[in-house]
Design a protein around this motif. Structure first.
Motif, PDB file in Angstrom:
ATOM      1  N   SER A  73       2.302  -5.939   7.391  1.00  0.00           N
ATOM      2  CA  SER A  73       3.280  -6.044   6.304  1.00  0.00           C
ATOM      3  C   SER A  73       4.673  -5.702   6.798  1.00  0.00           C
ATOM      4  O   SER A  73       4.854  -5.171   7.905  1.00  0.00           O
ATOM      5  CB  SER A  73       2.891  -5.129   5.129  1.00  0.00           C
ATOM      6  OG  SER A  73       2.833  -3.784   5.548  1.00  0.00           O
TER       7      SER A  73
ATOM      8  N   ARG B 233       6.788  -3.367  -0.138  1.00  0.00           N
ATOM      9  CA  ARG B 233       5.900  -3.806   0.940  1.00  0.00           C
ATOM     10  C   ARG B 233       5.571  -5.281   0.706  1.00  0.00           C
ATOM     11  O   ARG B 233       5.071  -5.648  -0.370  1.00  0.00           O
ATOM     12  CB  ARG B 233       4.608  -2.996   0.958  1.00  0.00           C
ATOM     13  CG  ARG B 233       3.649  -3.429   2.078  1.00  0.00           C
ATOM     14  CD  ARG B 233       2.253  -2.865   1.880  1.00  0.00           C
ATOM     15  NE  ARG B 233       2.214  -1.428   2.060  1.00  0.00           N
ATOM     16  CZ  ARG B 233       2.080  -0.811   3.239  1.00  0.00           C
ATOM     17  NH1 ARG B 233       2.012  -1.527   4.341  1.00  0.00           N
ATOM     18  NH2 ARG B 233       2.033   0.501   3.297  1.00  0.00           N
TER      19      ARG B 233
ATOM     20  N   GLN C  92       3.285  -8.293   2.222  1.00  0.00           N
ATOM     21  CA  GLN C  92       2.174  -8.580   3.129  1.00  0.00           C
ATOM     22  C   GLN C  92       2.445  -9.869   3.912  1.00  0.00           C
ATOM     23  O   GLN C  92       2.829 -10.891   3.331  1.00  0.00           O
ATOM     24  CB  GLN C  92       0.880  -8.732   2.340  1.00  0.00           C
ATOM     25  CG  GLN C  92       0.419  -7.475   1.629  1.00  0.00           C
ATOM     26  CD  GLN C  92       0.016  -6.379   2.588  1.00  0.00           C
ATOM     27  OE1 GLN C  92       0.354  -5.213   2.402  1.00  0.00           O
ATOM     28  NE2 GLN C  92      -0.714  -6.746   3.635  1.00  0.00           N
TER      29      GLN C  92
ATOM     30  N   SER D  57       3.948  -9.214  -2.718  1.00  0.00           N
ATOM     31  CA  SER D  57       4.881  -8.094  -2.608  1.00  0.00           C
ATOM     32  C   SER D  57       4.533  -7.040  -3.649  1.00  0.00           C
ATOM     33  O   SER D  57       4.143  -7.373  -4.773  1.00  0.00           O
ATOM     34  CB  SER D  57       6.329  -8.560  -2.826  1.00  0.00           C
ATOM     35  OG  SER D  57       6.693  -9.577  -1.913  1.00  0.00           O
TER      36      SER D  57
END
Length: 357
Positions: free
Chosen positions: A220, A233, A235, A244
């Motif tokens: 990520s 974050r 991915q 997200s």
């Protein structure tokens, strides 16, 4: 007491200006999440304990640092110059980008890539010049290329902080303040493959998209959304690739850069503490537009206050370094290299160094 006609006219003109003068994009309404309670934060550690400074050879504002494969510290300054520092040679100038270098990172083959707020995404050449890789996408030119991270395959993840308030027009500092006041939500996260020329848009609608780094497992990307006091974050591999999620919210200040710590976890610089007035005015865009019309000298200014966080893999704050005196302030981030952690700043005329934990 009778008010002179000329004074009354001036007052009316000033009020009309503050209420009606056009501003680039009207401010947007939003609602900030409450800051993390102080009892949920680890006890603040004095940031100035054990801190030393490394004065810059010229200019100021070492926004980011990157460590070259041979261990030299590289930074970009407000005057557009790039510098390297080593224990043996001291400071050596690499050259000038012609803009304002912000984020820096080296690829595995030793190539230096630069996020320049004015010039775009750059690659530093062996002959001491910058080659422009990208200045925009299908929607038009980037406004404020801010930070980047290069993965082991050479793909570059980078942010465009603000499309609405381009650094070339407003400058880095003023453009950032204008975007935070307007809450334009025009920032984006991208992925670029220099080998193929493929550009992918990963996230949009961010309120000043800022620092970016790869997670330790490489699955990520973490990206700071400065205007909303949070980190996302996104991915990039696995079953959730392309999704997200908010990694941490309600930070006690404006997150700028994020980087991986060598012993696990991540360093996050808070360039300024949260401003109570700015939060209180979040639901009132018209009032924030009044502030935007004020001369820069009359607008609320960021406090000189040093803050640095260490977060674990789950996004929990594990260490909180704090210096209300602002011995080293406007901290944008930190880079862990060996037995040192190098602190960067938007305005300081030096780097700061902390002993690595």
């Amino acid at each position: 007491m009778k008010v002179p006609v000329w004074l009354l006219s001036v007052l009316v003109a000033v009020m009309a200006y503050l209420a009606l003068w056009p501003v680039p994009m009207s401010a947007q309404r939003w609602g900030p999440v409450d800051a993390v309670n102080s009892d949920q934060l680890p006890g603040p550690e004095p940031l100035d304990y054990g801190l030393t400074t490394l004065p810059l050879p010229q200019s100021q504002g070492p926004e980011d640092v990157a460590v070259s494969p041979d261990g030299q510290i590289t930074t970009g300054l407000a005057d557009g110059t790039l510098w390297q520092w080593s224990e043996s040679a001291g400071w050596q100038m690499l050259g000038h980008t012609g803009g304002r270098p912000l984020g820096l990172d080296y690829s595995s083959d030793g190539t230096l890539y630069i996020a320049d707020a004015i010039k775009g995404l750059l690659r530093w050449q062996p002959d001491g010049t910058a080659r422009t890789l990208l200045t925009g996408d299908e929607l038009g030119p980037f406004g404020f290329v801010d930070d980047l991270a290069v993965d082991p395959r050479g793909q570059i993840y980078f942010t465009d902080a603000s499309r609405r308030f381009p650094a070339q027009r407003f400058g880095v500092a003023d453009g950032g303040v204008r975007d935070l006041l307007a809450h334009s939500q025009s920032g984006s996260l991208y992925r670029f493959d220099p080998a193929s020329g493929q550009l992918d848009t990963l996230m949009t609608g961010l309120s000043f998209a800022n620092g970016v780094t790869l997670s330790h497992d490489g699955n990520s990307v973490l990206v700071c959304e400065t205007g909303r006091y949070r980190i996302w974050r996104h991915q990039i591999s696995g079953s959730q690739a392309g999704q997200s999620s908010i990694w941490i919210d309600g930070l006690p200040g404006f997150p700028d850069n994020i980087s991986r710590a060598e012993n696990g976890g991540y360093w996050v610089g808070l360039v300024a503490p949260r401003d109570g007035l700015l939060d209180a005015l979040a639901p009132y865009p018209a009032l924030r537009d009044v502030i935007r019309r004020l001369p820069a000298a009359l607008r609320p200014a960021a406090k000189r206050h040093g803050q640095l966080l260490w977060l674990n893999e789950n996004g929990a704050i594990g260490r909180h370094f704090d210096d209300p005196k602002g011995t080293f302030a406007f901290i944008t981030g930190a880079e862990h290299a060996g037995d040192r952690v190098y602190l960067t700043s938007l305005h300081e005329p030096a780097l700061a160094i902390l002993p690595a934990p």
